[in-house]
Design an enzyme around this catalytic site. Sequence first.
Site, PDB file in Angstrom:
ATOM      1  N   GLU A  62       0.841  -1.208   0.000  1.00  0.00           N
ATOM      2  CA  GLU A  62       0.000   0.000   0.000  1.00  0.00           C
ATOM      3  C   GLU A  62       0.870   1.249   0.000  1.00  0.00           C
ATOM      4  OE1 GLU A  62      -1.996  -1.339   3.553  1.00  0.00           O
ATOM      5  OE2 GLU A  62      -0.902   0.083   4.785  1.00  0.00           O
ATOM      6  N   LYS A 111       2.738   4.628   0.979  1.00  0.00           N
ATOM      7  CA  LYS A 111       3.221   5.196   2.238  1.00  0.00           C
ATOM      8  C   LYS A 111       2.907   6.692   2.188  1.00  0.00           C
ATOM      9  CE  LYS A 111       7.401   5.353   5.072  1.00  0.00           C
ATOM     10  NZ  LYS A 111       7.390   6.771   5.308  1.00  0.00           N
ATOM     11  N   ASP A 141       2.730  10.481   3.069  1.00  0.00           N
ATOM     12  CA  ASP A 141       3.697  11.385   3.691  1.00  0.00           C
ATOM     13  C   ASP A 141       2.953  12.405   4.541  1.00  0.00           C
ATOM     14  OD1 ASP A 141       6.116  12.390   4.273  1.00  0.00           O
ATOM     15  OD2 ASP A 141       6.437  13.404   2.370  1.00  0.00           O
ATOM     16  N   TYR A 152      -4.575   2.669   8.569  1.00  0.00           N
ATOM     17  CA  TYR A 152      -3.934   1.519   7.926  1.00  0.00           C
ATOM     18  C   TYR A 152      -3.527   0.394   8.870  1.00  0.00           C
ATOM     19  CZ  TYR A 152      -0.002   4.582   9.121  1.00  0.00           C
ATOM     20  OH  TYR A 152       0.850   5.424   9.765  1.00  0.00           O
ATOM     21  N   LYS A 161      11.318   3.079  -0.033  1.00  0.00           N
ATOM     22  CA  LYS A 161      11.420   4.528  -0.199  1.00  0.00           C
ATOM     23  C   LYS A 161      11.666   4.872  -1.662  1.00  0.00           C
ATOM     24  CE  LYS A 161      11.153   6.471   3.933  1.00  0.00           C
ATOM     25  NZ  LYS A 161      12.239   7.077   4.625  1.00  0.00           N
ATOM     26  N   CYS A 191      30.178  42.147  -0.687  1.00  0.00           N
ATOM     27  CA  CYS A 191      28.793  41.798  -0.361  1.00  0.00           C
ATOM     28  C   CYS A 191      27.826  42.579  -1.252  1.00  0.00           C
ATOM     29  CB  CYS A 191      28.516  42.114   1.110  1.00  0.00           C
ATOM     30  SG  CYS A 191      26.780  41.931   1.549  1.00  0.00           S
ATOM     31  N   CYS A 235      25.864  45.166   1.206  1.00  0.00           N
ATOM     32  CA  CYS A 235      26.460  46.279   1.946  1.00  0.00           C
ATOM     33  C   CYS A 235      27.847  46.660   1.419  1.00  0.00           C
ATOM     34  CB  CYS A 235      26.536  45.962   3.445  1.00  0.00           C
ATOM     35  SG  CYS A 235      27.801  44.742   3.844  1.00  0.00           S
ATOM     36  N   CYS A 276      29.989  37.603   4.243  1.00  0.00           N
ATOM     37  CA  CYS A 276      30.124  39.059   4.224  1.00  0.00           C
ATOM     38  C   CYS A 276      30.749  39.444   5.551  1.00  0.00           C
ATOM     39  CB  CYS A 276      28.744  39.676   4.090  1.00  0.00           C
ATOM     40  SG  CYS A 276      28.640  41.355   4.715  1.00  0.00           S
ATOM     41  N   CYS A 305      25.724  45.155   8.121  1.00  0.00           N
ATOM     42  CA  CYS A 305      25.149  44.687   6.849  1.00  0.00           C
ATOM     43  C   CYS A 305      23.633  44.548   7.024  1.00  0.00           C
ATOM     44  CB  CYS A 305      25.745  43.336   6.451  1.00  0.00           C
ATOM     45  SG  CYS A 305      24.933  42.619   5.003  1.00  0.00           S
TER      46      CYS A 305
HETATM   47  S1  IVH Z   1       2.542   0.839   8.786  1.00  0.00           S
HETATM   48  C1  IVH Z   1       3.980  -1.080  12.582  1.00  0.00           C
HETATM   49  N1  IVH Z   1       1.426   1.867   6.663  1.00  0.00           N
HETATM   50  O1  IVH Z   1       5.402   5.640   7.697  1.00  0.00           O
HETATM   51  C2  IVH Z   1       3.495  -0.563  11.275  1.00  0.00           C
HETATM   52  N2  IVH Z   1       2.905   3.227   7.908  1.00  0.00           N
HETATM   53  O2  IVH Z   1       8.354   5.114   8.190  1.00  0.00           O
HETATM   54  C3  IVH Z   1       3.764   0.838  11.180  1.00  0.00           C
HETATM   55  N3  IVH Z   1       3.131   5.504   7.047  1.00  0.00           N
HETATM   56  O3  IVH Z   1       5.558   6.138  11.139  1.00  0.00           O
HETATM   57  C4  IVH Z   1       3.373   1.620  10.080  1.00  0.00           C
HETATM   58  N4  IVH Z   1       1.744   5.281   5.356  1.00  0.00           N
HETATM   59  O4  IVH Z   1       3.577   7.148   9.972  1.00  0.00           O
HETATM   60  C5  IVH Z   1       2.269   2.075   7.686  1.00  0.00           C
HETATM   61  N5  IVH Z   1       0.315   2.654   4.790  1.00  0.00           N
HETATM   62  C6  IVH Z   1       1.155   2.861   5.798  1.00  0.00           C
HETATM   63  C7  IVH Z   1       1.793   4.105   6.004  1.00  0.00           C
HETATM   64  C8  IVH Z   1       2.669   4.234   7.068  1.00  0.00           C
HETATM   65  C9  IVH Z   1       2.545   6.113   6.005  1.00  0.00           C
HETATM   66  C10 IVH Z   1       4.120   6.134   7.945  1.00  0.00           C
HETATM   67  C11 IVH Z   1       3.883   5.899   9.400  1.00  0.00           C
HETATM   68  C12 IVH Z   1       5.209   5.435   9.971  1.00  0.00           C
HETATM   69  C13 IVH Z   1       6.151   5.730   8.879  1.00  0.00           C
HETATM   70  C14 IVH Z   1       7.266   4.696   8.887  1.00  0.00           C
END
Ligand code: IVH
Length: 672
Positions: free
Chosen positions: A114, A116, A118, A224, A312, A406, A409, A424, A430
């Site tokens: 799934e 991740k 942000d 999640y 990542k 600079c 100034c 500077c 300045c």
């Molecule tokens: S599972 C023990 N699922 O990513 C399981 N985390 O780097 C823990 N995050 O601190 C997390 N989307 O805040 C999970 N679909 C997802 C996520 C997710 C974002 C974040 C979460 C965690 C961080 C880990």
Amino acid sequence: MVSLEEARRQIEELKQQLETHNYHYYVLDKPLISDWEYDRLMEQLIRLETQYPQLLTPDSPSQRVGGEPLKGFETVQHYHPLLSLGNAFNLGDFRDFNRRVTAALGRTPEYVIEPKIDGLSIALTYENGILTTGATRGDGAVGENITQNLKTIKAIPLRLREPLPLLIVRGEAFMAKEAFNRLNEEREKRGEELFANPRNAAAGSLRQLDPRIAASRSLNAFCYEIIHMEGEEVNTHWEALELLTRLGLPVNRERKLVADIEDGYNYCQEWIAKRAELPYEIDGMVVKVNNLSEQRQLGATAKSPRWAIAYKFPAEQATTVLEDIIVRVGRTGVLTPTAILRPVRLAGTTVSKATLHNEDLIREKDIRLGDTVVIQKAGDIIPEVVAVLPEHRTGRERPFRLPSFCPECGSEVVRLEGEAAHRCSGGLSCPAQVREGIIHFVSRNAMDIEGLGPKVVEQLFRAGLIKDAADLYYLKYEDLISLERMGQQSVTNLLNAIANSKERPLDRLIFGLGIRHVGARAAKLLADHFGSLAALAAAGEAALTEIPEIGPKVAASVVRFFAQPSNQQVIAKLAKAGVRLTQEKETAVEALPLAGKQFVLTGTLESYSRKEAQELIERLGGKVTSSVSKNTDYVVAGAKPGSKYDKALSLNITILDEDGFKSLVNSANAGT
Ligand code: IVH
């Protein structure tokens, strides 16, 4: 006016209707009615609840607007620690992960993949179906209670569709790209500091004490993970996500069940290209073992579960032309070259500037004016130039050199031994350095003055209304009203925001002063240790370096800062204006009985756990460190002490057994 009974009936019906519409809008993504119709239903509900306040309940959809500001956030102990995730960056990492999992289980599991999200990690607790607590992840064990703010997020139901006795879920609160861009555009117009990315915007909105701020920002959430549940059972992660959806919680629909890690990896790869199409930012994908009993079998390390890993994404990149390089002077005089780019789309925004860090980097990468360059976003507002594409050169590109004087100034630009930066030499003469120093003083992590962004500071500075940060506290209505783009309301708001900032905690002020090498963490240590600006200003280098984590470089810089007459003047002006120069509430650590004493714990104590002993020492002003050195004052040795005991003997350090420790604590306690 309708009767009480009739009002009760209508209110219940309206609540249910509004909840159903929320569910269709946020969870199923298939709205049944228009926003206009939704607003009319909400108006009816609010009208009835105003007529009969006794019928108003905390789970009413009308309660999302945000109540009164809080004084501070309470802490929440999480039911289970909220762990973090290990990272994978390539196929090799996927295979390693799969190998570990397969070896531990004795078979290959199914995985769920799934996105991740942000955002900001949150935990929601529903008791008998009602949302009772919403918390941040914090350090994993203890978070902050931000229920009031989370209630303003319409995607988070205040009431579940089925009243389970107990449900604790983990999720992510976030701001969609569009809402983020809109917010930053508005902030830019108002001359306020911009948020670097949607994650910071979401976290910044939810960590405000005034819930009206969160209510005014379009936030969203996905759940999640079930942390704990009573009254229902599920066997797989997939089922858990389906159950959460059924209960009315927002769950991301982008997910896939795979029987093979290679398929999982390929699915993640697809998302690298597709991520731009999503309305919210993702920084990777999460791979989770589907079967919950297998998850339990795998368990977790102290930091992260062994059944999941985060893939990542590589940073997003784009190619464009470097049209010009401008030089900005920062608050410490450092000259930073900034690339002016032909505008290009990158990670959902149009980018026209990038940072080049310093001259060495420009030379190293051989970046020339007119070059075609690759830029990359790594979580900051401004992306960086990562490489040049020399095959695009026409021969008309020109090398770049920083100026010798600079640009603001005219003072000579110098380069200190061992530093990459050019500075500077104008110091406080300045104007750029002074102006940037004030911008730092008002910024979010320092005095956090809402409505006073870089543009307004610049305007005040140019008009001659402020010459240093303390002048802000002497601004008057008449000074401001004549300025461009300043109406009555904005002047009043600004003056209020400035006045409110007088009460900021001492560490924010110390950080805001912009003492070289003193970041937010050092500022906190100094504030906690000295308890007042006066005590800090009077401290010599020896007293400063006694604080663990404060080294000679920081100590020398602090002493130098307070010795400067111009800084003393600013502080005197701050004091006269009524800015708080002392630590709030807590007793200054220096006044505590064990202040300055360093402890090392070894072996097992009967009456205290390690953590309790440490907290006790810290409450009395002492510090606990992990290894014995000549700076250690006491080694507390319980049963079966380790090598620290021998080290203490060899260094001739006082060793306390449990009784000795107790009597020290008792006599210290008597002194508080
Ligand atoms: S599972 C023990 N699922 O990513 C399981 N985390 O780097 C823990 N995050 O601190 C997390 N989307 O805040 C999970 N679909 C997802 C996520 C997710 C974002 C974040 C979460 C965690 C961080 C880990």
